[in-house]
Scaffold this motif. Structure first.
Motif, PDB file in Angstrom:
ATOM      1  N   PRO A 118      68.445  84.680  36.782  1.00  0.00           N
ATOM      2  CA  PRO A 118      67.692  83.786  36.274  1.00  0.00           C
ATOM      3  C   PRO A 118      67.756  83.845  34.697  1.00  0.00           C
ATOM      4  N   SER A 132      72.310  91.901  37.599  1.00  0.00           N
ATOM      5  CA  SER A 132      70.822  92.129  37.931  1.00  0.00           C
ATOM      6  C   SER A 132      70.701  93.686  38.038  1.00  0.00           C
ATOM      7  N   PHE A 173      62.935  98.385  30.331  1.00  0.00           N
ATOM      8  CA  PHE A 173      62.369  98.657  31.462  1.00  0.00           C
ATOM      9  C   PHE A 173      63.073  98.218  32.663  1.00  0.00           C
ATOM     10  N   PRO A 174      62.951  98.977  34.070  1.00  0.00           N
ATOM     11  CA  PRO A 174      63.555  98.720  35.205  1.00  0.00           C
ATOM     12  C   PRO A 174      63.436  97.423  35.578  1.00  0.00           C
ATOM     13  N   ALA A 175      62.234  96.607  35.657  1.00  0.00           N
ATOM     14  CA  ALA A 175      62.046  95.519  36.311  1.00  0.00           C
ATOM     15  C   ALA A 175      62.836  94.247  35.539  1.00  0.00           C
ATOM     16  N   ILE A 176      63.439  94.547  34.297  1.00  0.00           N
ATOM     17  CA  ILE A 176      63.990  93.699  33.641  1.00  0.00           C
ATOM     18  C   ILE A 176      65.025  92.972  34.547  1.00  0.00           C
ATOM     19  N   ARG A 177      65.625  93.961  35.368  1.00  0.00           N
ATOM     20  CA  ARG A 177      67.008  93.691  36.041  1.00  0.00           C
ATOM     21  C   ARG A 177      68.104  92.842  35.507  1.00  0.00           C
ATOM     22  N   GLU A 206      64.624  85.787  31.465  1.00  0.00           N
ATOM     23  CA  GLU A 206      64.843  87.309  31.021  1.00  0.00           C
ATOM     24  C   GLU A 206      66.099  87.466  30.328  1.00  0.00           C
ATOM     25  N   THR A 252      72.936  98.928  39.681  1.00  0.00           N
ATOM     26  CA  THR A 252      73.098  98.941  41.258  1.00  0.00           C
ATOM     27  C   THR A 252      73.884  97.584  41.600  1.00  0.00           C
ATOM     28  N   HIS A 253      73.348  96.665  41.040  1.00  0.00           N
ATOM     29  CA  HIS A 253      73.759  95.359  41.398  1.00  0.00           C
ATOM     30  C   HIS A 253      75.368  95.167  41.092  1.00  0.00           C
ATOM     31  N   SER A 270      67.838  98.992  32.282  1.00  0.00           N
ATOM     32  CA  SER A 270      66.636  99.360  32.819  1.00  0.00           C
ATOM     33  C   SER A 270      66.017 100.707  32.097  1.00  0.00           C
TER      34      SER A 270
END
Lengths: 480, 480
Positions: free
Chosen positions: B337, B172, B307-311, B340, B175-176, B303
């Motif tokens: 999930p 994700s 885009f960042p929110a795609i995780r 994505e 960072t993850h 990200s």
């Protein structure tokens, strides 16, 4: 002299193929430090590409410092680059595909065939369409406000729980919630009291996060709160609404004791409410959280009520833990992706979620009844169901039986996956006469087949320490 | 006698309102242990609801053990339930909304206005529609195979990297990935060598995971590998393709030294390739990973390129780390999930991703040029740009200046968010003359405005230890 093999059809640009070939020779030492590269014109002719292409390849080598070039002087290999190729090649290490069972009584699986996927697809589409631009960036480690608001109002109408959306924190499922909680509550190496037996995966999550587990025995009523006396822990992990795996609802008296204990010892209670939405006998049980929102960290998940892959759960956090939580989440995985959150918020807002839940509760209730019937038929009164009529699994107890690994294995060989409660026990040896049957994802016909296979396995095999006739006798009529 | 206030319009069923009211009185002691509840008929009349409703409420209290009922005898309150209400009420603790800046030079932000959202929406829709049923369940801690296959082929065509999809693990985000790597590589309390300066958020991720950070200085070429000698660590965190925040590309000689050091000391190299897709001067730099797939853990992310929110990020793992990784991921947050992942796989498969990347590289390149021009205009030759022409931020160095917190604050007050390199330094005091300007998300006009505000702040304020005229002089013509 420079026989570089170029794949003209490859998706890799020719310049990169040249760069790669030269780089490989530099690293394996066949091009030595200080050695001159051919001029770009020479090489271009030899390998029959445009000089421009060779120049680009050389530029890449120069940028990365594999070769040095000075005005006028020929390009030469840099010093100290030789490293031996890593030994051996690579194997594909893809995960082994799981064994297929004729009947798989695994626990915690909803029936995916009943996921309202077209409804959800529409909502996902709408969510994506209406997603504000800033949601594509980093938004918040707490989760989308509209989802938290919808969860808050659902908790209110379904469990009478009055929770502010500001106290709700979205997670990527319950495991993720417990992983962060473990880091949040227990300093490294700190002790957490854990129900014994408890879900073995969750135990592992705590251990991986550096916690020490202090097992607290569970009886037919739930966690034995008195066993917490004199035990120094930073938190207690409990499943009061439907103890996993034994199934009791923790009685109010013990809940009150738990709260008092937590207050007196200034520790937290981690309430894992993993499947209480599915109660077949009556109303959902009120969470322990409602008794003291300052002491209880409530963990909820949508893996069972919707589907596991949605990866959305939530925690309700006491205020004093919230700043630390944000900091931890930010440096663990930042936030959830926005689309599932928006989709779920819409599903809750339209109350279609409530309808789905009612439908599934009815369906699972029927399957549970089918399972009880099949057990009755197969084993007469040689067994009994443990715990409350809730959730997606049934825990059954046999008298004078021992279900060891060999038995579980034998079941598998006969096409049935089943788990013993013993597998989830921290202190072994107390629950070897109990089995776990997950039924939510199985049709009644599958359930009946599974039970009859189970029966045949039990009958065919003398289990350690239990003579054939014992086994048979209790299978016929042993009263518990 | 029992004045229970019922909200008839509420979404909470009447039976639950009755249950709640009685439960509250039992817990706060106004209904004492042993006290009898009124008969269901009595209460039904008093509060004017059907008797059936009251019975349901009583059943809930009985199930949860708040009251006891025996055939014939009246229902009475159980023992030992009284607990005082938690002190105080609840406040909403929602996160404070972030300050808005006229120009925000924050780093690591792509331009969300250029997210190909309608294209992605179609692909998400398709992905959802064609999603096999089993993908709604627990699938794999490694990530969707088709996405890993597409990433593998993209790495091949864009960086000439030959990686098997079986060695790629979806995460994700970066960072993850680093959070799990920290748990994977370093036993608790173990030391990790980290570039100094390095991204302060990533440093925190390692520290939160229980690592100790051993800062290794970075010079204008990148990490000073010789400083690793005699330092005992379990891994080295490095950004060889575009050092953050200083920007150099680690030269081949140091890469070779790093690999040798890792082999000799049997440690791993963590290669964070956070934005090398955006190189404006030439081809993408080849990852360190290609030099030794046994020693390097490669971390990539979408990200910045999407885009960042795609995780969604990924790691390429040496084989021997893979089983442990699966176990850790399984007990951290199980998996990503599926939607994505499927959407991104389709975006890569159709090569529309490559096109998007080219478009964005051109756009960001123009913005970088605009920023350089604005700096030139504002500060003449009193400054210089550090590092390689790549990424979404520019690091600038001023001669004989000190940018302290007071200065950063002053910029904020004037409407410009900007970060000092010092903020990302582990050992302070070495980089106080450098600033970080993230430009990817800003239009040229915003960039120019930001720089001119920066200039006015610099001019208006004598900075500690630098007299006004020093400041002015170097702003006019100080050669570096």
């Amino acid at each position: 002299m420079y026989s570089i093999e170029l794949k003209r059809q490859s998706e890799i640009p020719i310049k990169r193929q040249i760069y790669q070939a030269l780089k490989d020779r530099i690293l394996d030492g066949s091009l030595k430090a200080g050695e001159f590269l051919p001029s770009t014109r020479e090489l271009a002719e030899q390998i029959n590409v445009s000089r421009h292409t060779v120049c680009e390849a050389y530029d890449m080598l120069i940028t990365e410092g594999f070769v040095l070039s000075r005005q006028g002087a020929p390009t030469r290999v840099a010093e100290g680059l030789r490293i031996d190729r890593p030994p051996g090649g690579f194997q594909d290490t893809r995960e082994k595909s799981k064994t297929r069972y004729r009947v798989d009584f695994r626990t915690g699986w909803p029936d995916l065939r009943h996921v309202p996927r077209y409804l959800l697809q529409q909502m996902a589409h709408k969510a994506f369409e209406e997603m504000p631009l800033e949601r594509f960036g980093y938004v918040s480690p707490q989760g989308a406000l509209e989802l938290r608001a919808e969860i808050s109002s659902w908790l209110f109408r379904s469990k009478g729980l009055d929770v502010d959306a500001g106290d709700i924190f979205i997670t990527s499922g319950a495991t993720h919630a417990l992983h962060i909680i473990a880091n949040l509550i227990s300093g490294r190496g700190n002790k957490i009291a854990i129900e014994d037996p408890c879900n073995s995966g969750i135990l592992q999550t705590f251990l991986n996060a550096g916690c020490e587990a202090e097992p607290i025995p569970v009886d037919e009523k739930g966690i034995r709160v008195e066993c917490l006396d004199g035990v120094s822990v930073s938190a207690v992990y409990t499943t009061p609404s439907h103890q996993f795996p034994l199934g009791p609802i923790l009685p109010a008296v013990r809940r009150a004791e738990l709260i008092r204990h937590a207050r007196e010892n200034d520790i937290y209670l981690i309430e894992d409410d993993y499947d209480s939405e599915f109660r077949y006998a009556g109303e959902p049980v009120a969470p322990l959280y409602s008794m003291d929102p300052r002491r209880v960290v409530y963990v909820g998940t949508f893996s069972k009520v919707l589907f596991p892959a949605i990866r959305i759960g939530y925690v309700i956090l006491p205020e004093e833990l919230q700043p630390k939580w944000r900091e931890l989440r930010m440096h663990t995985d930042v936030q959830n992706p926005p689309f599932e959150q928006a989709m779920l918020a819409e599903f809750l807002r339209t109350r279609k979620f409530d309808r789905h839940l009612r439908r599934m509760r009815k369906l699972y209730g029927e399957r549970r009844t089918a399972l009880l019937g099949a057990m009755e038929e197969a084993f007469g009164d040689g067994w009994r169901a443990c715990g409350d009529a809730a959730g997606l699994h049934l825990t059954v107890e046999f008298k004078s039986m021992r279900f060891d690994e060999a038995f579980i294995k034998k079941c598998g060989e006969n096409g049935v996956r089943i788990a013993s409660v013993e597998r989830h026990a921290i202190r072994k040896g107390r629950h070897s006469n109990k089995l776990l049957l997950g039924f939510g994802h199985l049709e009644p016909v599958e359930i009946r087949e599974g039970v009859s296979i189970l029966r045949s396995v039990i009958q065919k095999h003398n289990l350690d320490g239990v003579k054939r006739y014992d086994c048979d006798r209790q299978l016929q009529s042993d009263p518990l």
